[in-house]
Design a protein around this motif. Structure first.
Motif, short mmCIF file in Angstrom:
data_model
loop_
_atom_site.label_atom_id
_atom_site.label_comp_id
_atom_site.label_asym_id
_atom_site.label_seq_id
_atom_site.Cartn_x
_atom_site.Cartn_y
_atom_site.Cartn_z
N PRO A 249 0.83 -1.21 0.00
CA PRO A 249 0.00 0.00 0.00
C PRO A 249 0.86 1.26 0.00
O PRO A 249 1.87 1.33 0.71
CB PRO A 249 -0.80 -0.12 1.30
N VAL A 250 0.48 2.24 -0.80
CA VAL A 250 1.20 3.53 -0.86
C VAL A 250 0.66 4.41 0.27
O VAL A 250 -0.53 4.73 0.29
CB VAL A 250 1.01 4.21 -2.22
N ARG A 251 1.53 4.81 1.18
CA ARG A 251 1.10 5.54 2.37
C ARG A 251 1.60 6.99 2.41
O ARG A 251 1.46 7.66 3.44
CB ARG A 251 1.57 4.82 3.63
N ASP A 252 2.20 7.48 1.33
CA ASP A 252 2.73 8.85 1.36
C ASP A 252 2.33 9.65 0.13
O ASP A 252 2.91 10.68 -0.17
CB ASP A 252 4.25 8.82 1.47
N ARG A 253 1.33 9.16 -0.61
CA ARG A 253 0.97 9.78 -1.88
C ARG A 253 0.57 11.24 -1.74
O ARG A 253 1.16 12.14 -2.32
CB ARG A 253 -0.17 8.98 -2.52
N VAL A 254 -0.47 11.49 -0.96
CA VAL A 254 -1.01 12.85 -0.88
C VAL A 254 -0.03 13.79 -0.20
O VAL A 254 0.21 14.91 -0.67
CB VAL A 254 -2.36 12.85 -0.14
N SER A 255 0.57 13.34 0.90
CA SER A 255 1.50 14.21 1.63
C SER A 255 2.70 14.58 0.77
O SER A 255 3.19 15.72 0.83
CB SER A 255 1.95 13.54 2.93
N SER A 256 3.18 13.65 -0.06
CA SER A 256 4.33 13.94 -0.93
C SER A 256 3.96 14.98 -1.99
O SER A 256 4.72 15.91 -2.25
CB SER A 256 4.83 12.66 -1.61
N LEU A 257 2.79 14.80 -2.60
CA LEU A 257 2.34 15.78 -3.60
C LEU A 257 2.12 17.15 -2.97
O LEU A 257 2.50 18.18 -3.53
CB LEU A 257 1.04 15.30 -4.25
N ALA A 258 1.51 17.15 -1.81
CA ALA A 258 1.18 18.42 -1.16
C ALA A 258 2.43 19.20 -0.75
O ALA A 258 2.38 20.43 -0.62
CB ALA A 258 0.30 18.17 0.06
N LYS A 259 3.55 18.51 -0.55
CA LYS A 259 4.79 19.20 -0.20
C LYS A 259 5.28 20.08 -1.34
O LYS A 259 6.02 21.04 -1.11
CB LYS A 259 5.87 18.18 0.16
N GLU A 260 4.88 19.76 -2.58
CA GLU A 260 5.34 20.56 -3.72
C GLU A 260 4.64 21.92 -3.75
O GLU A 260 5.23 22.92 -4.12
CB GLU A 260 5.09 19.80 -5.01
N ALA A 261 3.35 21.94 -3.39
CA ALA A 261 2.58 23.19 -3.34
C ALA A 261 1.17 22.90 -2.88
O ALA A 261 0.66 21.79 -3.10
CB ALA A 261 2.55 23.89 -4.70
N LEU A 262 0.51 23.88 -2.28
CA LEU A 262 -0.91 23.76 -1.98
C LEU A 262 -1.67 23.63 -3.30
O LEU A 262 -1.55 24.48 -4.18
CB LEU A 262 -1.40 25.00 -1.21
N GLY A 263 -2.42 22.56 -3.46
CA GLY A 263 -3.15 22.36 -4.70
C GLY A 263 -2.31 21.74 -5.80
O GLY A 263 -2.73 21.72 -6.97
N SER A 264 -1.15 21.20 -5.46
CA SER A 264 -0.28 20.59 -6.47
C SER A 264 -1.04 19.59 -7.34
O SER A 264 -1.80 18.76 -6.85
CB SER A 264 0.88 19.88 -5.76
N SER A 265 -0.85 19.67 -8.65
CA SER A 265 -1.41 18.73 -9.63
C SER A 265 -2.93 18.71 -9.63
O SER A 265 -3.54 17.71 -9.98
CB SER A 265 -0.86 17.32 -9.39
N ASP A 266 -3.57 19.84 -9.26
CA ASP A 266 -5.03 19.83 -9.13
C ASP A 266 -5.75 19.58 -10.45
O ASP A 266 -6.83 18.99 -10.47
CB ASP A 266 -5.53 21.12 -8.47
#
Length: 371
Positions: A249-266
């Motif tokens: 199971p991937v357990r860091d997906r959202v937190s990793s994306l969110a570290k790039e920017a608020l709304g990253s890849s929206d």
């Protein structure tokens, strides 16, 4: 200034499951949804999932624009007591792009813009780039963000990307570009005065009664943790290890994306929705819009306004580090959406091929209500 509204939040199961979903067990695998019995496909899909050692999948099928099948197979993770349901939101990955493109088609139909308009009308960028080039991946922008260091907002992150040299002259050739679709998101915000996900919800999804959509990188930190932990009502992605031939199971997906920017890849990857609701959106595309998409795709490289010409219809994939999704709609009226929570490319391709063959042979089924 963008409209101030509440941030995205995780929907609850009670909000998304409007009626009890029947659950049965076939070969030790939980099967949820309607119709309660579907012998034409259930046995073969359960066997295929077991052979590939995939945790499960979600599937929704329409005939003539009418819902006929909504199915979940397997469990959230191996050994989990929670069955996968077709109302379960999953990160859409690149299935976000059709939503983004559809927003621009709506604005074009309202004469708020034309697809030949220059992008620099709304954002600082190369004056040769048009909306159509961004929508068809012919803008010359890079395929992905080169600078992944933290930015305060997605606006700043996109600004950095636009400062990079173009890869080629706009319109010269095709290059699938996540950057291009994030630029479209910032343009959409500048045109409408709303965050892209808020405009998409209000104009595209609210009229359909769709409530499962949210952008994971706009979630509060607490909800990001819940999403990644597997304790929320969302589909858990699984990363496949070719050496061990196992899923984790991937357990860091959202937190990793969110570290790039608020709304990253929206507008290119971080949007979430259920397979059932994405099918509902897919069936809402009008004949005139389909014709426009096909026209632009035939004039470029088979990719037109958020969709590719593939498998005899309009199709798109959504592939991430822990999922493989596919959506297809044909002029014959057959449409389906399949979510596979796995990054095992070979196994997922086999299952998607089987799904398509079964869907296209499925006998005419009674209509189900979308809600």
């Amino acid at each position: 200034m963008l409209a101030s509204e509440l941030p995205a939040r995780l929907p609850t199961r009670a909000e998304l499951v409007r009626r009890p979903l029947p659950t049965s067990v076939l070969g030790g695998v939980p099967v949820t949804g309607f119709p309660e019995s579907l012998p034409e496909i259930d046995g073969r899909l359960v066997q295929a999932l077991q052979d590939a050692e995939l945790p499960g999948m979600a599937l929704a099928i329409a005939q003539g624009g009418r819902l006929v099948v909504m199915r979940g197979y397997g469990t959230l993770t191996v050994g989990s007591p929670v069955a996968i349901e077709p109302t379960l939101p999953a990160m859409l990955c690149s299935l976000c792009k059709p939503l983004t493109a559809q927003a621009f088609l709506v604005l074009a139909q309202e004469n708020k813009l034309t697809l030949e308009d220059r992008a620099d009308r709304w954002i600082t960028t190369d004056p040769r780039i048009t909306l159509r080039q961004l929508l068809t991946h012919r803008s010359g922008l890079a395929a992905k963000f080169l600078d992944t260091s933290h930015a305060a907002t997605e606006v700043e992150r996109v600004k950095r990307a636009l400062a990079e040299p173009l890869v080629f002259t706009p319109g010269e050739r095709f290059l699938y570009s996540n950057v291009g679709y994030q630029v479209l998101g910032r343009i959409l915000a500048n045109i409408t005065g709303q965050r892209p996900d808020q405009f998409i919800q209000k104009r595209l999804l609210d009229p359909l009664g769709i409530r499962s959509y949210f952008v994971a990188t706009y979630l509060t930190p607490a909800d990001q943790v819940r999403d990644d932990s597997g304790t929320a009502y969302v589909l858990t992605p699984h990363r496949y290890d070719k050496q061990t031939r196992g899923h984790t199971p991937v357990r860091d997906r959202v937190s990793s994306l969110a570290k790039e920017a608020l709304g990253s890849s929206d507008t290119c990857g971080a949007g979430c929705m259920s397979a059932l609701d994405f099918l509902h959106f897919l069936c809402s595309i009008t004949p005139a819009q389909r014709q426009m998409i096909r026209k632009h795709a035939s004039e470029t490289d088979g990719y037109g306004l958020g969709w590719m010409l593939k498998d005899g219809g309009l199709a798109h994939t959504g592939i991430g580090s822990g999922e493989t999704h596919y959506a297809l709609t044909r002029e014959s009226g057959v449409s389906y959406v399949c979510f596979l929570p796995s990054s095992n490319d070979e196994a997922c391709e086999r299952i998607l091929a089987l799904v398509q063959s079964l869907v296209l042979r499925l006998k005419r089924s009674p209509e189900l209500p979308w809600q």
